[in-house]
Write a protein that holds these residues in place. Structure first.
Motif, PDB file in Angstrom:
ATOM      1  N   SER A   2       0.653  -1.150  -0.107  1.00 17.51           N
ATOM      2  CA  SER A   2      -0.094  -0.051   0.154  1.00 17.51           C
ATOM      3  C   SER A   2       1.005   1.466  -0.007  1.00 17.51           C
ATOM      4  CB  SER A   2      -0.884   0.026   1.222  1.00 17.51           C
ATOM      5  OG  SER A   2      -1.931  -1.114   1.022  1.00 17.51           O
ATOM      6  N   ALA A   6       0.195   4.733  -1.693  1.00 19.40           N
ATOM      7  CA  ALA A   6       0.142   6.015  -1.017  1.00 19.40           C
ATOM      8  C   ALA A   6       0.837   7.203  -1.692  1.00 19.40           C
ATOM      9  CB  ALA A   6       0.216   5.739   0.385  1.00 19.40           C
ATOM     10  N   ALA A   9      -0.543   8.211  -5.015  1.00 18.96           N
ATOM     11  CA  ALA A   9      -1.751   9.212  -4.594  1.00 18.96           C
ATOM     12  C   ALA A   9      -1.409  10.649  -4.445  1.00 18.96           C
ATOM     13  CB  ALA A   9      -2.380   8.923  -3.620  1.00 18.96           C
ATOM     14  N   ILE A  10      -0.243  10.772  -3.819  1.00 15.93           N
ATOM     15  CA  ILE A  10       0.402  12.144  -3.532  1.00 15.93           C
ATOM     16  C   ILE A  10       1.139  12.704  -4.784  1.00 15.93           C
ATOM     17  CG2 ILE A  10       2.132  13.510  -2.496  1.00 15.93           C
ATOM     18  CD1 ILE A  10       1.700  11.829   0.175  1.00 15.93           C
ATOM     19  N   ARG A  12       0.393  11.929  -7.834  1.00 22.40           N
ATOM     20  CA  ARG A  12      -0.566  12.299  -8.850  1.00 22.40           C
ATOM     21  C   ARG A  12      -0.945  13.723  -8.840  1.00 22.40           C
ATOM     22  NH1 ARG A  12      -4.884   9.290 -10.875  1.00 22.40           N
ATOM     23  NH2 ARG A  12      -6.185  10.286  -9.260  1.00 22.40           N
ATOM     24  N   VAL A  29      -1.778  11.584   3.891  1.00 24.32           N
ATOM     25  CA  VAL A  29      -1.785  10.036   3.868  1.00 24.32           C
ATOM     26  C   VAL A  29      -1.269   9.358   4.976  1.00 24.32           C
ATOM     27  CG1 VAL A  29      -2.085   8.292   2.139  1.00 24.32           C
ATOM     28  CG2 VAL A  29      -1.310  10.515   1.564  1.00 24.32           C
ATOM     29  N   HIS A  31      -1.310  10.005   7.755  1.00 19.11           N
ATOM     30  CA  HIS A  31      -2.312   9.784   8.981  1.00 19.11           C
ATOM     31  C   HIS A  31      -3.135   8.581   8.772  1.00 19.11           C
ATOM     32  CE1 HIS A  31      -2.301  14.366   9.384  1.00 19.11           C
ATOM     33  NE2 HIS A  31      -1.371  13.779  10.067  1.00 19.11           N
ATOM     34  N   VAL A  32      -3.065   7.879   7.651  1.00 20.03           N
ATOM     35  CA  VAL A  32      -3.936   6.829   7.483  1.00 20.03           C
ATOM     36  C   VAL A  32      -2.908   5.562   7.320  1.00 20.03           C
ATOM     37  CG1 VAL A  32      -5.646   5.548   5.941  1.00 20.03           C
ATOM     38  CG2 VAL A  32      -5.620   7.994   6.161  1.00 20.03           C
ATOM     39  N   TRP A  33      -1.685   5.667   6.768  1.00 19.53           N
ATOM     40  CA  TRP A  33      -0.718   4.745   6.510  1.00 19.53           C
ATOM     41  C   TRP A  33       0.506   5.205   6.867  1.00 19.53           C
ATOM     42  CZ3 TRP A  33      -1.574  -0.042   4.757  1.00 19.53           C
ATOM     43  CH2 TRP A  33      -0.648  -0.858   4.491  1.00 19.53           C
ATOM     44  N   PHE A  79      -2.086   2.739 -10.699  1.00 17.17           N
ATOM     45  CA  PHE A  79      -2.565   3.187  -9.359  1.00 17.17           C
ATOM     46  C   PHE A  79      -4.072   3.011  -9.794  1.00 17.17           C
ATOM     47  CE2 PHE A  79      -5.138   6.604  -7.440  1.00 17.17           C
ATOM     48  CZ  PHE A  79      -4.668   6.378  -6.106  1.00 17.17           C
ATOM     49  N   TRP A  82      -4.805  -0.688  -9.221  1.00 22.12           N
ATOM     50  CA  TRP A  82      -4.733  -0.898  -7.586  1.00 22.12           C
ATOM     51  C   TRP A  82      -6.092  -0.640  -7.105  1.00 22.12           C
ATOM     52  CZ3 TRP A  82      -5.045   2.438  -3.281  1.00 22.12           C
ATOM     53  CH2 TRP A  82      -4.726   1.687  -2.109  1.00 22.12           C
ATOM     54  N   MET A  83      -6.519   0.601  -7.520  1.00 22.93           N
ATOM     55  CA  MET A  83      -7.827   0.934  -7.089  1.00 22.93           C
ATOM     56  C   MET A  83      -9.147   0.004  -7.474  1.00 22.93           C
ATOM     57  SD  MET A  83      -7.934   3.755  -5.317  1.00 22.93           S
ATOM     58  CE  MET A  83      -9.760   3.938  -5.277  1.00 22.93           C
ATOM     59  N   THR A 159     -14.285  14.114  -5.137  1.00 20.83           N
ATOM     60  CA  THR A 159     -12.964  14.267  -4.417  1.00 20.83           C
ATOM     61  C   THR A 159     -13.122  14.556  -3.043  1.00 20.83           C
ATOM     62  OG1 THR A 159     -11.930  14.615  -6.551  1.00 20.83           O
ATOM     63  CG2 THR A 159     -10.480  14.999  -4.555  1.00 20.83           C
ATOM     64  N   PHE A 162     -15.512  12.045  -0.801  1.00 21.08           N
ATOM     65  CA  PHE A 162     -14.684  10.606  -0.752  1.00 21.08           C
ATOM     66  C   PHE A 162     -13.618  10.856   0.606  1.00 21.08           C
ATOM     67  CE2 PHE A 162     -16.524   8.994  -4.619  1.00 21.08           C
ATOM     68  CZ  PHE A 162     -17.390   8.095  -3.918  1.00 21.08           C
ATOM     69  N   LYS A 163     -13.085  11.997   0.517  1.00 22.51           N
ATOM     70  CA  LYS A 163     -11.975  12.434   1.583  1.00 22.51           C
ATOM     71  C   LYS A 163     -12.834  12.371   2.774  1.00 22.51           C
ATOM     72  CE  LYS A 163      -8.212  13.582  -1.049  1.00 22.51           C
ATOM     73  NZ  LYS A 163      -8.878  12.352  -2.081  1.00 22.51           N
TER      74      LYS A 163
END
Lengths: 193, 193
Positions: A2, A6, A9-10, A12, A29, A31-33, A79, A82-83, A159, A162-163
């Motif tokens: 992941s 992650a 994602a940044i 991009r 990110v 904070h999540v990963w 990406f 993966w999504m 966007t 979803f966040k």
DNA sequence: ATTTACATGTAACATGTTACATGATTAC
DNA sequence: GTAATCATGTAACATGTTACATGTAAAT
């Protein structure tokens, strides 16, 4: 794997140096990963070898250099893949609930210390995630704003929503962990009486 | 290192062979701390080398043998020390929420598939944990009953209450994961319209 | 006889953690 | 000149995952 996505994602959102990426990472990110720098830099090199990103060496001062990375087409595709792929769920491995199940085997003091620490740790996470939520809602997260700028109108709401959705889930999770540990403290008190 | 203490927690109830231990494990603590057999057997050997448990070879049929393990004094002490020591919290690493934060980057179909799978996975965990809770409340978990038998009266209530507490926390957690993903599905529908 | 349960692992790999390591540049 | 921050890692270790491997004993 992941971490790789992650980081993608940044990136991009726009090209960044490893250092800037790492900073953005820890503020968003991350904070999540979570990942330490010592994992981020090597992973970027591996991603470059895999053709997902490209780095260009840039001069900095007289002798210093830094590497600016951007996502390649292959990276965008990876990406997207993966999504769309099923997420692999790890089996449960929850040290706090494991210990909670055996709290009768220790002293009330140790039980309290454990629960208080649990509350403290999750309050910390809660604060992070609530902060992020506020930044999302007030559009005060610079990464998010940069991303929104290059997006067609239709995608902007999606966007943001979803966040918000993701961080709301994390906030709720932190809250129930705290509430649970507080009930645990009350239980220790009752049994100790 | 939690696996070691999860195994000790089971062995403290009474001596078991590696195989029986592994079975008990999957039916009890394994719901909180998963480990495959390929990790359990070697860990038992290591624990024996460390003097926390002792195994006695027992004949089984004509050629077969099995090893019956019991906890040593050093093992009891190590367990008590672990219970009293601060737990080390791992940093957050949550693939589901990571992906949720970027669902705008995929199709509504893929987003739905992801959320539906999330619900399915957590429903599975929920069923396990609710089952355990029922066994705890009805005293129909054999491990728990065996444990209670050798315990003074005072400790019985504590033992039951803390197990109930632990599993209630897990049940709540599963419920909010499911509720969260269901809200996500509604969000996807709304944005897709 | 054959299936199910008993019984115990090894090996290769991926991922993550911790501690350490080094130097350049900019702001004060 | 010195502190902060920019910039980038390596190395050793611990933990966990996946696939494979092997044989015995009891039940039908």
């Amino acid at each position: 794997m992941s971490l790789r996505y992650a980081l993608l994602a940044i990136l991009r959102v726009g090209p960044l140096s490893g250092y800037d990426l790492q900073k953005q990472f820890h503020q968003s990110v991350g904070h999540v990963w979570h990942a330490p720098d010592s994992q981020i830099y090597p992973e970027l090199r591996k991603m470059e070898q895999a053709g997902l990103i490209e780095g260009e060496e840039q001069a900095r001062g007289e002798r210093g250099t830094r590497r600016i990375y951007h996502v390649t087409d292959a990276g965008e595709q990876a990406f997207a893949e993966w999504m769309a792929a099923p997420l692999d769920y790890q089996r449960v491995r929850d040290p706090a609930h494991l210990r909670a199940a055996y709290l009768e085997a220790t002293t009330p003091e140790a039980a309290r210390a454990f629960l208080e620490r649990h509350i403290e740790v999750w309050r910390g996470e809660l604060a992070q995630w609530e902060g992020e939520l506020t930044h999302i809602e007030h559009l005060s997260n610079p990464m998010l704003v940069r991303r929104l700028e290059v997006l067609p109108d239709d995608d902007r709401e999606r966007t943001i929503e979803f966040k918000r959705f993701a961080y709301e889930g994390l906030v709720e999770r932190a809250r129930i962990e705290i509430a649970w540990a507080e009930r645990g403290l009350a239980l220790v008190d009752r049994l100790d009486a």
